[in-house]
Design a protein around this motif. Structure first.
Motif, mmCIF file in Angstrom:
data_model
loop_
_atom_site.group_PDB
_atom_site.id
_atom_site.type_symbol
_atom_site.label_atom_id
_atom_site.label_comp_id
_atom_site.label_asym_id
_atom_site.label_seq_id
_atom_site.Cartn_x
_atom_site.Cartn_y
_atom_site.Cartn_z
ATOM 1 N N UNK A 1 14.235 -10.075 -61.663
ATOM 2 C CA UNK A 1 14.940 -10.199 -60.314
ATOM 3 C C UNK A 1 15.878 -11.522 -60.074
ATOM 4 N N UNK A 2 15.416 -12.546 -60.655
ATOM 5 C CA UNK A 2 15.986 -13.987 -60.754
ATOM 6 C C UNK A 2 17.155 -13.965 -61.763
ATOM 7 N N UNK A 3 16.786 -13.462 -63.008
ATOM 8 C CA UNK A 3 17.903 -13.258 -63.906
ATOM 9 C C UNK A 3 18.174 -14.527 -64.381
ATOM 10 N N UNK A 4 17.335 -15.589 -64.667
ATOM 11 C CA UNK A 4 17.855 -16.828 -65.118
ATOM 12 C C UNK A 4 17.759 -16.667 -66.717
ATOM 13 N N UNK A 5 18.923 -16.483 -67.161
ATOM 14 C CA UNK A 5 19.086 -16.121 -68.844
ATOM 15 C C UNK A 5 19.970 -17.409 -69.433
#
Length: 468
Positions: free
Chosen positions: A247-251
């Motif tokens: 959900x946060x999708x910090x890549x």
């Protein structure tokens, strides 16, 4: 499900039309998988895989419709990078599908074996990019399919290393369209239901909003990122943490995780895993073209032949095991079939290595046996527990916890109903059954909340119910 279903293996030695059933390869939750032979004139022989609904499900219209949906969808897909479905038949009131038999390994198993055998533990970058590009080609074909001039709008929804099989000839096969979204399916996904493997879902898939082909692009981007860095991107110790990470999708860019990666690859991969689907590649073909363009520009062309030669060099054991097992099966020697429900729960760690190669011809054709369906009743029954989403899922059958990153083959396909209600449950609030028809919505049982207010996870605050 656990144990062997009643009547399993009853087709052994039978002839289903032109198909002679030779051996039971595997058992799943809804189907059994057989090796079969087609014999013809002048010594002609061809080996195929027959997938048949369990006998006890033959009269269950829900399972029958799902099986037929899968067969009809698979029959519409004829591409070298998609497992081929050859026929749908019926034998003694039981439907069966006939699929091509593949000699190869799932990408998940290749990653595990590479980690055990290769210096650095990773597949060479040109081969990784070639596998992803081939996967893009197969998926783009599926996404573009039409019927009667109308688009089918197919979305696989379960792209993962388990559902990409690499043949020993180096050809990638996208498998298992069992939970795919398509226009002509008789069985429709209930609104508010999520399907897929948490670690490879897109953010929009996690909250059951509209998914399209870019959801599959995201999953391929996750796989590419993991193969290049040697690290799981979103996989965390618990399903809840994995869900939150997606959900946060910090890549981070791949080169930030692995200094050996060319930074020029970063924008290609990062575009595929963009949080907002509007910022991703519009098609799988565009993602594949970007990868091929990079390879050509760097003079690092790669082909299925290169993958095949790499197999010959590093997977001789698997090649020999496959040949030996095929000889045993053809000669009619009894071999214990794999029960995929039990093996998935064990994470594959305790399986005999010889059986693992049968992952090649058997597991690839199992449609949805690893999926779990959780409805609102499941949530209500579990609400007395304070365990939250993670333990709720564990209680329903996924108690496996992996030691490190080698758990890739054990990731399960999820079919989750009303995920937002589950997230609300994390606040300690009793979740009522979803009202149907004109039934008034019951009040939440506030008494069950802890006396001290529990901070709500930030990503839960941002989720709005998807009710119209």
């Amino acid at each position: 499900m656990s144990g062997i279903p009643a009547g399993a293996g009853s087709l052994l030695g039978k002839r289903l039309g032109k198909y002679e059933i030779l051996a039971l390869l595997a058992l799943g939750g809804t189907a059994e998988i057989y090796l079969a032979r087609i014999a013809g004139a002048a010594g002609f022989e061809k080996y195929v895989v027959v997938k048949c609904l369990h006998d006890h499900l033959a009269d269950d219209q829900t399972f029958v419709k799902m099986f037929l949906d899968e067969a009809r969808l698979a029959a519409a897909l004829d591409h070298s990078n998609i497992v081929q479905t050859m026929e749908l038949g019926e034998y003694e009131n039981r439907y069966f599908m006939v699929l091509e038999f593949l000699a190869g390994l799932s990408l998940a198993m290749i990653v595990r074996r590479a980690g055990e055998r290769l210096q650095g533990g990773r597949i060479p970058v040109p081969l990784v990019l070639n596998m992803i590009a081939q996967s893009c080609a197969g998926l783009h074909y599926a996404h573009e399919r039409t019927q009667g001039g109308k688009p089918l709008n197919i979305v696989h929804r379960d792209i993962s290393p388990q559902n990409l099989v690499i043949s020993f000839e180096g050809v990638v096969k996208v498998v298992d369209f069992g939970i795919a979204k398509a226009e002509h399916r008789e069985t429709k996904t209930q609104s508010g239901t999520i399907k897929g493997k948490f670690a490879y879902m897109s953010p929009e898939q996690c909250v059951a909003t509209n998914v399209d082909r870019r959801t599959d692009v995201f999953a391929l981007g996750v796989i590419a990122h993991e193969l290049l860095t040697g690290r799981r991107l979103f996989k965390k110790p618990s399903p809840y943490e994995t869900y939150q990470a997606v959900i946060e999708c910090h890549v981070k860019p791949p080169s930030a995780e692995n200094v050996e990666i060319d930074p020029a690859l970063d924008p290609i991969i990062m575009k595929a895993v963009a949080k907002d689907k509007e910022n991703r590649y519009p098609t799988a073909e565009a993602f594949g073209d970007a990868i091929v363009g990079y390879l050509h520009h760097r003079g690092k062309g790669s082909s299925p032949n290169d993958v095949s030669r790499w197999f010959d060099e590093h997977f001789a054991q698997e090649l020999e095991e496959h040949g030996a097992r095929m000889r045993e099966l053809i000669q009619g020697r009894e071999i214990q079939p794999i029960n995929w429900d039990e093996e998935e729960d064990k994470g594959g760690k305790d399986q005999d290595k010889g059986n693992m190669t049968v992952d090649l011809g058997a597991k690839l054709v199992i449609g949805g046996e690893k999926s779990q369906t959780l409805d609102t009743a499941d949530i209500v029954d579990a609400r007395g527990s304070s365990s939250g989403l993670s333990n709720l899922i564990d209680d329903l059958g996924d108690a496996h916890r992996a030691d490190g990153d080698d758990d890739m083959p054990a990731d399960r396909t999820r079919i989750e109903a009303n995920p937002l209600e589950k997230l609300r449950e994390l606040d300690g609030v009793n979740v009522p059954r979803t009202p149907t028809g004109n039934t008034p919505k019951p009040e939440l049982d506030i008494k069950s909340q802890p006396t001290k207010e529990t901070p709500r996870p930030e990503f839960v605050k941002n989720l709005a119910p998807q009710h119209k």
